[in-house]
Motif scaffolding. Structure first.
Motif, PDB file in Angstrom:
ATOM      1  N   ASN A  57      57.877  10.130  -6.092  1.00  0.00           N
ATOM      2  CA  ASN A  57      58.714  11.292  -5.769  1.00  0.00           C
ATOM      3  C   ASN A  57      57.980  12.604  -6.025  1.00  0.00           C
ATOM      4  O   ASN A  57      58.111  13.561  -5.250  1.00  0.00           O
ATOM      5  CB  ASN A  57      60.013  11.242  -6.583  1.00  0.00           C
ATOM      6  CG  ASN A  57      60.941  10.132  -6.125  1.00  0.00           C
ATOM      7  OD1 ASN A  57      60.837   9.658  -4.989  1.00  0.00           O
ATOM      8  ND2 ASN A  57      61.844   9.708  -6.988  1.00  0.00           N
TER       9      ASN A  57
ATOM     10  N   ASN B 180      60.787  -1.465  -1.253  1.00  0.00           N
ATOM     11  CA  ASN B 180      59.992  -0.241  -1.196  1.00  0.00           C
ATOM     12  C   ASN B 180      60.633   0.846  -2.040  1.00  0.00           C
ATOM     13  O   ASN B 180      61.829   0.799  -2.346  1.00  0.00           O
ATOM     14  CB  ASN B 180      59.801   0.218   0.256  1.00  0.00           C
ATOM     15  CG  ASN B 180      61.091   0.752   0.853  1.00  0.00           C
ATOM     16  OD1 ASN B 180      61.465   1.906   0.622  1.00  0.00           O
ATOM     17  ND2 ASN B 180      61.786  -0.090   1.627  1.00  0.00           N
ATOM     18  N   ILE B 181      59.809   1.809  -2.420  1.00  0.00           N
ATOM     19  CA  ILE B 181      60.252   2.993  -3.144  1.00  0.00           C
ATOM     20  C   ILE B 181      59.899   4.204  -2.312  1.00  0.00           C
ATOM     21  O   ILE B 181      58.708   4.478  -2.082  1.00  0.00           O
ATOM     22  CB  ILE B 181      59.587   3.101  -4.534  1.00  0.00           C
ATOM     23  CG1 ILE B 181      59.968   1.905  -5.412  1.00  0.00           C
ATOM     24  CG2 ILE B 181      59.987   4.404  -5.223  1.00  0.00           C
ATOM     25  CD1 ILE B 181      59.249   1.880  -6.747  1.00  0.00           C
ATOM     26  N   ASN B 182      60.905   4.880  -1.812  1.00  0.00           N
ATOM     27  CA  ASN B 182      60.671   6.070  -0.988  1.00  0.00           C
ATOM     28  C   ASN B 182      59.700   5.772   0.154  1.00  0.00           C
ATOM     29  O   ASN B 182      58.823   6.579   0.475  1.00  0.00           O
ATOM     30  CB  ASN B 182      60.143   7.216  -1.853  1.00  0.00           C
ATOM     31  CG  ASN B 182      60.356   8.582  -1.201  1.00  0.00           C
ATOM     32  OD1 ASN B 182      60.929   8.682  -0.116  1.00  0.00           O
ATOM     33  ND2 ASN B 182      59.886   9.614  -1.865  1.00  0.00           N
TER      34      ASN B 182
ATOM     35  N   THR C  41      58.434   5.210  -9.548  1.00  0.00           N
ATOM     36  CA  THR C  41      59.379   6.009  -8.746  1.00  0.00           C
ATOM     37  C   THR C  41      59.162   7.494  -8.993  1.00  0.00           C
ATOM     38  O   THR C  41      59.128   8.294  -8.052  1.00  0.00           O
ATOM     39  CB  THR C  41      60.832   5.625  -9.103  1.00  0.00           C
ATOM     40  OG1 THR C  41      61.019   4.224  -8.876  1.00  0.00           O
ATOM     41  CG2 THR C  41      61.815   6.410  -8.250  1.00  0.00           C
TER      42      THR C  41
ATOM     43  N   ALA D 117      56.470  -1.290 -10.259  1.00  0.00           N
ATOM     44  CA  ALA D 117      57.427  -0.735  -9.302  1.00  0.00           C
ATOM     45  C   ALA D 117      58.712  -0.354 -10.030  1.00  0.00           C
ATOM     46  O   ALA D 117      59.819  -0.606  -9.553  1.00  0.00           O
ATOM     47  CB  ALA D 117      57.705  -1.742  -8.189  1.00  0.00           C
TER      48      ALA D 117
ATOM     49  N   LYS E  77      61.057  -8.010  -6.406  1.00  0.00           N
ATOM     50  CA  LYS E  77      60.745  -6.699  -5.836  1.00  0.00           C
ATOM     51  C   LYS E  77      59.793  -6.771  -4.642  1.00  0.00           C
ATOM     52  O   LYS E  77      59.544  -5.759  -3.988  1.00  0.00           O
ATOM     53  CB  LYS E  77      60.129  -5.800  -6.914  1.00  0.00           C
ATOM     54  CG  LYS E  77      61.090  -5.442  -8.041  1.00  0.00           C
ATOM     55  CD  LYS E  77      60.424  -4.538  -9.069  1.00  0.00           C
ATOM     56  CE  LYS E  77      61.384  -4.180 -10.187  1.00  0.00           C
ATOM     57  NZ  LYS E  77      60.759  -3.313 -11.212  1.00  0.00           N
TER      58      LYS E  77
ATOM     59  N   LYS F 273      60.537   2.651 -13.061  1.00  0.00           N
ATOM     60  CA  LYS F 273      60.910   4.062 -13.107  1.00  0.00           C
ATOM     61  C   LYS F 273      59.694   4.985 -13.055  1.00  0.00           C
ATOM     62  O   LYS F 273      59.730   6.039 -12.418  1.00  0.00           O
ATOM     63  CB  LYS F 273      61.724   4.335 -14.374  1.00  0.00           C
ATOM     64  CG  LYS F 273      63.106   3.683 -14.361  1.00  0.00           C
ATOM     65  CD  LYS F 273      63.884   4.018 -15.631  1.00  0.00           C
ATOM     66  CE  LYS F 273      65.264   3.354 -15.606  1.00  0.00           C
ATOM     67  NZ  LYS F 273      66.024   3.648 -16.853  1.00  0.00           N
TER      68      LYS F 273
END
Length: 623
Positions: A158, A190-192, A154, A149, A186, A151
């Motif tokens: 994206n 959440n990511i996006n 991400t 989780a 973590k 870079k």
């Protein structure tokens, strides 16, 4: 917004339809099973109106109309049933207060019919909607779990989010369901909008619960040890596994602007537990460019990869020498298709045993660099015909090395094996004698620099276990492993060949180059992982049978003899074994003797002399 309103209205109208039809059908059923049952049409419409208003209000309040068709799941079906129950219960309560309540049986039957119809409609329409959306497309977005989780994850999420409306974008093939990460801080983040569902230990459970179809390993900076551990956990699922390359291998330029485009299918070498070994391409280019390069055994797995890599570095000419015409022809055609007339390549069907023929080839083509890969390498087969291993391996090597010296080749690189160290089989012993011949030549050569490269088993090479395992799995047969504790060092074919090229570039004569291959791997573990990569479960879907050690086979291999020692090179993964002094008279006398018995096909005497030539030869026939 407009699409959202239309969808809500459409779903609400569908629920109203099932409420009307359900109520009318309930009334019909009651009239058939209860004598003298009668309800006025006006009262039925009263029930329908109350049910419709209250059920829709409750369903709306519970968020039943806020989900897209694509994201509806079992929880939504449960809420649909609960909403219908609460709505009808409120309707029943109002009617009871007005003293107009129908029977409890009417309520129960009506609830069952309306709820069943509403849920089935959602299930059927979701599938229909998905089919309509995917109609005409050449792909289906696959349910994906991302490991890591950070870079990289991400960037991937994206990229996928920005490509939803672009069917030609590779990222649109993925539907990210969740992430896993071993950083517990973590968890639940959440990511996006994509949640961290657990740690790497939870991968099998998450994959099953969320019907994951593929897993992307997105930790390019992960340590070798953790990478191997996590990928082994991933391989226990039935998911396709893709990986992001190691950090140093990622590319970001005009043709590689996205990370998702660099995601690749997992390969067996990803489970070796070490980073792919890198080599100095500049040194190799300077070594090869403008040179006439001969590759004996050029049609084999190692020899053909040598030809491929040599062709990249602008050689003056490539000479393929091989006795087996089919493989030699295939690599010739491959190079011609790739480079056309940019690479001058000659394919000569000849045997390294034939000194006169090899002399003619050397005289005509005058190679600057000779890569000697021709050899009999199948351990069990050579146990039955040791004289053939001697003729091909020992005297094939002696012939080519002698001619390289006669015609003043600049470099001679022989490809050896870890089985030459303290050999327990005829093949390994003959390769040790080959090493001795090369070191003998190096002691007395005035022009040619002779060097040996030694490495372990090569994944996917002819005679290795991997092609056999693949054939067994694909044909539905048990996978055969000789012993549960047998271990081997492994490297990839490109790694092996790059080692050969770099060793040739840095060779000083008489050196034995040894590769640091990391930790050895259990063959049974390799078999288990390969079975999982086919989406099957070891010992359940595919049986693993232990057949016993084969003739000449030992449980473990070594890469260096005790007397050789180690010296570092500019590449931290490559070491040089010190040159061993060879007594020339003794070696030549023994070669004359073993040649005599090999030509007489006297297997026993051949083995006896091999034992004299190589004192560390501990012959284990297992026959």
């Amino acid at each position: 917004m407009r699409k959202l309103t239309i969808r809500k209205v459409f779903l609400a109208l569908a629920d109203v339809f099932f409420i009307i039809v359900g109520t009318l059908f309930t009334n019909y059923i009651m009239s058939r099973i209860i004598p003298n049952y009668t309800v006025s049409y006006r009262f039925l419409m009263y029930i329908v109106t109350l049910d419709a208003i209250l059920c829709l209000l409750v369903l709306y309040a519970m968020g039943a109309y806020s989900r897209t068709w694509k994201s509806i799941n079992k929880k939504d079906y449960l809420f649909c049933g609960l909403g219908m129950f609460v709505g009808q219960f409120l309707s029943l309560l109002i009617l009871f207060l007005l003293n107009k309540s129908p029977s409890k049986l009417f309520f129960l039957v009506n609830f069952i019919l309306i709820t069943t119809g509403s849920i089935l409609f959602r299930i059927i329409f979701k599938k229909t909607f998905k089919d309509i959306i995917n109609a005409g497309k050449y792909y289906d977005a696959e349910r994906t779990l991302i490991v890591g989780a950070g870079k990289a994850a991400t960037m991937i999420i994206n990229e996928i989010a920005s490509s939803k409306n672009d069917e030609n974008n590779l990222s649109s093939n993925y539907e990210v369901i969740g992430l896993v990460d071993d950083d517990r801080s973590k968890l639940r983040s959440n990511i996006n909008g994509v949640k961290v569902l657990g740690t790497t230990q939870d991968i099998p459970e998450i994959a099953e619960s969320f019907k994951i179809e593929q897993i992307i390993f997105a930790i390019p900076s992960c340590s070798e040890k953790d990478r191997k551990r996590i990928l082994e956990i991933c391989s226990k699922t039935k998911c396709r596994i893709k990986v992001i390359p190691f950090l140093g291998n990622l590319i970001f330029d005009s043709s590689h602007t996205e990370l998702i485009s660099q995601v690749k299918d997992i390969k067996l070498e990803d489970l070796l537990g070490r980073e792919p070994i890198s080599f100095d391409k500049k040194d190799i280019k300077e070594f090869i460019a403008g040179q006439v390069c001969m590759v004996t055994g050029g049609g084999g797995s190692i020899g053909s990869e040598l030809v491929r890599q040599i062709a990249k570095y602008n050689p003056k000419q490539i000479i393929i020498v091989d006795i087996y015409e089919n493989n030699a022809y295939e690599i010739q055609q491959e190079v011609l298709m790739e480079y056309g007339d940019k690479v001058d390549i000659k394919t000569l069907i000849s045997s390294v045993r034939d000194y006169q023929k090899m002399d003619k080839i050397f005289k005509e083509y005058r190679p600057n660099i000779v890569f000697h890969a021709a050899a009999h390498k199948h351990v069990p087969l050579m146990e039955y015909v040791p004289e053939e291993a001697v003729k091909n391996n020992i005297f094939g090597t002696f012939n080519v090395a002698t001619l390289a010296e006669v015609y003043k080749a600049d470099k001679f690189v022989m490809i050896s094996t870890d089985k030459a160290v303290n050999p327990t089989n005829v093949m390994g012993c003959t390769k040790r004698v080959c090493e001795m011949i090369i070191q003998y030549k190096a002691q007395f050569s005035t022009h040619t620099e002779f060097v040996t490269t030694r490495f372990g088993n090569v994944l996917g090479s002819n005679g290795s276990v991997i092609p056999l395992f693949r054939r067994q799995i694909e044909s539905g047969k048990p996978v055969t492993v000789t012993h549960p504790e047998i271990i081997r060092y492994f490297m990839t074919i490109p790694e092996a060949v790059s080692l050969v090229l770099e060793a040739g570039a840095m060779a000083k004569g008489g050196d034995i180059f040894v590769l640091d291959m990391g930790e050895p791997v259990k063959i049974v573990t390799l078999a288990e992982n390969l079975i999982r990569m086919y989406g099957k479960i070891p010992y359940e879907d595919v049986e693993i049978k232990f057949t016993g050690l084969r003739p000449g086979e030992k449980l473990y291999e070594e890469l260096l003899m005790d007397e050789e020692g180690l010296k570092k090179t500019s590449n931290k993964k490559i070491f040089i074994g010190n040159q061993i002094n060879i007594e020339p008279d003794k070696l030549l006398s023994q070669l004359d003797e073993i040649e005599k018995y090999a030509n007489e096909n006297n297997s026993d005497k051949v083995v006896e002399i091999l034992e004299e030539m190589v004192p560390t030869f501990n012959h284990q026939t297992n026959m």
